[in-house]
Design a protein around this motif. Sequence first.
Motif, PDB file in Angstrom:
ATOM      1  N   VAL A  12       0.841  -1.194   0.000  1.00 31.11           N
ATOM      2  CA  VAL A  12       0.000   0.000   0.000  1.00 31.11           C
ATOM      3  C   VAL A  12       0.880   1.249   0.000  1.00 31.11           C
ATOM      4  CG1 VAL A  12      -1.945  -1.068   1.227  1.00 31.11           C
ATOM      5  CG2 VAL A  12      -0.140   0.080   2.529  1.00 31.11           C
ATOM      6  N   THR A  13       0.317   2.339  -0.495  1.00 26.11           N
ATOM      7  CA  THR A  13       0.937   3.654  -0.344  1.00 26.11           C
ATOM      8  C   THR A  13       0.110   4.437   0.665  1.00 26.11           C
ATOM      9  OG1 THR A  13       1.766   3.656  -2.620  1.00 26.11           O
ATOM     10  CG2 THR A  13       1.598   5.785  -1.512  1.00 26.11           C
ATOM     11  N   ILE A  14       0.728   4.841   1.749  1.00 27.26           N
ATOM     12  CA  ILE A  14       0.017   5.563   2.809  1.00 27.26           C
ATOM     13  C   ILE A  14       0.318   7.051   2.664  1.00 27.26           C
ATOM     14  CG2 ILE A  14      -0.226   5.894   5.296  1.00 27.26           C
ATOM     15  CD1 ILE A  14       0.420   2.975   5.683  1.00 27.26           C
ATOM     16  N   PRO A  15      -0.720   7.886   2.568  1.00 28.92           N
ATOM     17  CA  PRO A  15      -0.513   9.339   2.418  1.00 28.92           C
ATOM     18  C   PRO A  15       0.204   9.948   3.624  1.00 28.92           C
ATOM     19  CG  PRO A  15      -2.773   8.708   1.898  1.00 28.92           C
ATOM     20  CD  PRO A  15      -2.142   7.519   2.546  1.00 28.92           C
ATOM     21  N   ALA A  16       0.723  11.129   3.436  1.00 28.21           N
ATOM     22  CA  ALA A  16       1.382  11.860   4.519  1.00 28.21           C
ATOM     23  C   ALA A  16       0.406  12.082   5.671  1.00 28.21           C
ATOM     24  CB  ALA A  16       1.908  13.199   4.001  1.00 28.21           C
ATOM     25  N   HIS A  17       0.892  11.973   6.891  1.00 29.52           N
ATOM     26  CA  HIS A  17       0.060  12.168   8.080  1.00 29.52           C
ATOM     27  C   HIS A  17       0.974  12.526   9.245  1.00 29.52           C
ATOM     28  CE1 HIS A  17       1.317   7.927   7.984  1.00 29.52           C
ATOM     29  NE2 HIS A  17       1.303   7.970   9.302  1.00 29.52           N
ATOM     30  N   LYS A  18       0.400  12.698  10.401  1.00 29.35           N
ATOM     31  CA  LYS A  18       1.175  12.957  11.613  1.00 29.35           C
ATOM     32  C   LYS A  18       0.983  11.798  12.579  1.00 29.35           C
ATOM     33  CE  LYS A  18       0.851  18.026  11.303  1.00 29.35           C
ATOM     34  NZ  LYS A  18       2.263  18.279  10.972  1.00 29.35           N
ATOM     35  N   PHE A  19       1.970  11.607  13.451  1.00 31.16           N
ATOM     36  CA  PHE A  19       1.889  10.556  14.461  1.00 31.16           C
ATOM     37  C   PHE A  19       2.189  11.166  15.824  1.00 31.16           C
ATOM     38  CE2 PHE A  19       3.776   6.697  16.617  1.00 31.16           C
ATOM     39  CZ  PHE A  19       2.557   6.043  16.757  1.00 31.16           C
ATOM     40  N   LEU A  20       1.159  11.222  16.679  1.00 35.77           N
ATOM     41  CA  LEU A  20       1.278  11.748  18.039  1.00 35.77           C
ATOM     42  C   LEU A  20       1.586  10.579  18.959  1.00 35.77           C
ATOM     43  CD1 LEU A  20       0.884  14.167  20.035  1.00 35.77           C
ATOM     44  CD2 LEU A  20      -1.529  13.480  20.165  1.00 35.77           C
ATOM     45  N   HIS A  21       2.704  10.653  19.706  1.00 37.73           N
ATOM     46  CA  HIS A  21       3.138   9.446  20.409  1.00 37.73           C
ATOM     47  C   HIS A  21       4.062   9.724  21.586  1.00 37.73           C
ATOM     48  CE1 HIS A  21       6.433  10.449  17.681  1.00 37.73           C
ATOM     49  NE2 HIS A  21       7.228   9.741  18.439  1.00 37.73           N
ATOM     50  N   ILE A  22       4.248   8.670  22.389  1.00 36.73           N
ATOM     51  CA  ILE A  22       5.335   8.596  23.354  1.00 36.73           C
ATOM     52  C   ILE A  22       6.279   7.514  22.851  1.00 36.73           C
ATOM     53  CG2 ILE A  22       3.994   9.360  25.342  1.00 36.73           C
ATOM     54  CD1 ILE A  22       3.819   6.375  26.168  1.00 36.73           C
ATOM     55  N   LYS A  23       7.521   7.496  23.352  1.00 39.30           N
ATOM     56  CA  LYS A  23       8.452   6.470  22.907  1.00 39.30           C
ATOM     57  C   LYS A  23       9.342   6.032  24.059  1.00 39.30           C
ATOM     58  CE  LYS A  23      11.404  10.082  20.849  1.00 39.30           C
ATOM     59  NZ  LYS A  23      11.970  10.564  19.562  1.00 39.30           N
ATOM     60  N   ASN A  24       9.852   4.800  23.928  1.00 40.43           N
ATOM     61  CA  ASN A  24      10.724   4.252  24.951  1.00 40.43           C
ATOM     62  C   ASN A  24      11.912   3.579  24.267  1.00 40.43           C
ATOM     63  OD1 ASN A  24      11.814   2.342  27.019  1.00 40.43           O
ATOM     64  ND2 ASN A  24      10.142   3.198  28.229  1.00 40.43           N
ATOM     65  N   TYR A  25      13.119   4.035  24.565  1.00 41.24           N
ATOM     66  CA  TYR A  25      14.321   3.535  23.913  1.00 41.24           C
ATOM     67  C   TYR A  25      14.766   2.177  24.450  1.00 41.24           C
ATOM     68  CZ  TYR A  25      14.995   8.135  21.789  1.00 41.24           C
ATOM     69  OH  TYR A  25      14.834   9.287  21.050  1.00 41.24           O
ATOM     70  N   GLU A  26      14.271   1.780  25.620  1.00 40.14           N
ATOM     71  CA  GLU A  26      14.791   0.577  26.271  1.00 40.14           C
ATOM     72  C   GLU A  26      13.824  -0.607  26.237  1.00 40.14           C
ATOM     73  OE1 GLU A  26      15.769   1.740  30.213  1.00 40.14           O
ATOM     74  OE2 GLU A  26      17.330   3.166  29.599  1.00 40.14           O
TER      75      GLU A  26
END
Length: 324
Positions: free
Chosen positions: A148-162
């Motif tokens: 699939v080709t997914i259009p441009a969008h935004k991703f609101l998130h938290i992240k964890n490196y470990e």
Amino acid sequence: MYQWYEHIQTIIDEIDKCIKRYDDESLTLRLLSAKLGYSPFYTTRKFKEVAGMPLRDYLRNRKLAFALKEVRDSEKKLLDIAFDYGFSSHEAFTRAFKKTYGVTPSAYRKEPKPVVLRTKINPFDRYFLGLGEIGMMKSTDNVKIYFVTIPAHKFLHIKNYESNGYWDFWQKQNQIPGQDYDTICGLLDSVKDKLDDCGGSEANCGSGQIMAYINDPQGRLCDWGIPRTECWGVRLPFDYKGETPTQMFLLDVPQGEYIVFEHGPFDYEKENPSIEENIEQAMADFNYASAGYCLDASPGRIMYFYYNPQQYFKYIRPVRKFEA
């Protein structure tokens, strides 16, 4: 004790059903406890023991969570919303709303902002409780694979490196003030215009919240050798201009090509580990070169993991055209 986890889950499921159909008359302690065949006193005691909060508090906050979405998304009169969710007057609704969210319903309708909603809790999880699969397993080799080709969008998130995996992710996040499961999922549940929101109010079932893995030189090496950072968040329209909570990140995701490995609806209690294993095998066996693609390990590319037993179990992985 497992039996009581299942009993409390029955009450929690019934609460949501009644709230959705505006059936406040059925949301009495007497009727809810009667469904289990126990006294109101014993039921409330066991509810707090299993759920970690009083039943009355959970019920009130679930009603307010549903009511907030109607304030935000509908043009219904505030008084009608108040009555629909069991409040005796506009004033009683306003007091409860402001006490919980720090803003009146009318002010929130004019300017919605992220607030912490009470998402549905799910105390009876067979795999979290170590109970495994039950019954006969259905066929699990029905994995669809497509590009699939997914259009441009935004991703609101938290992240964890470990972290390493869903459970480890939340165990680590729960140690960070303001980034625990209830706070983050409650905030994301209140965000308007999520691309994957199908009207649900559970973190994993329909509220648009998904796990994601961002290619990141600072991240851990995944099984296929790409350093990645684990994230939890929601996809939003590219023109989203709403408020970003202080503990979250808002990422611009450009249009890109992806490969999808997807299984349809399944019985969570009977099939979950089998389907997960089946999809993992399908991803490991897929011949990218013969399809003219390769996985895209470029920094910033993102992989999404969608999990909703009522709809699908799927991974969406970034790819690019294969260059010989």
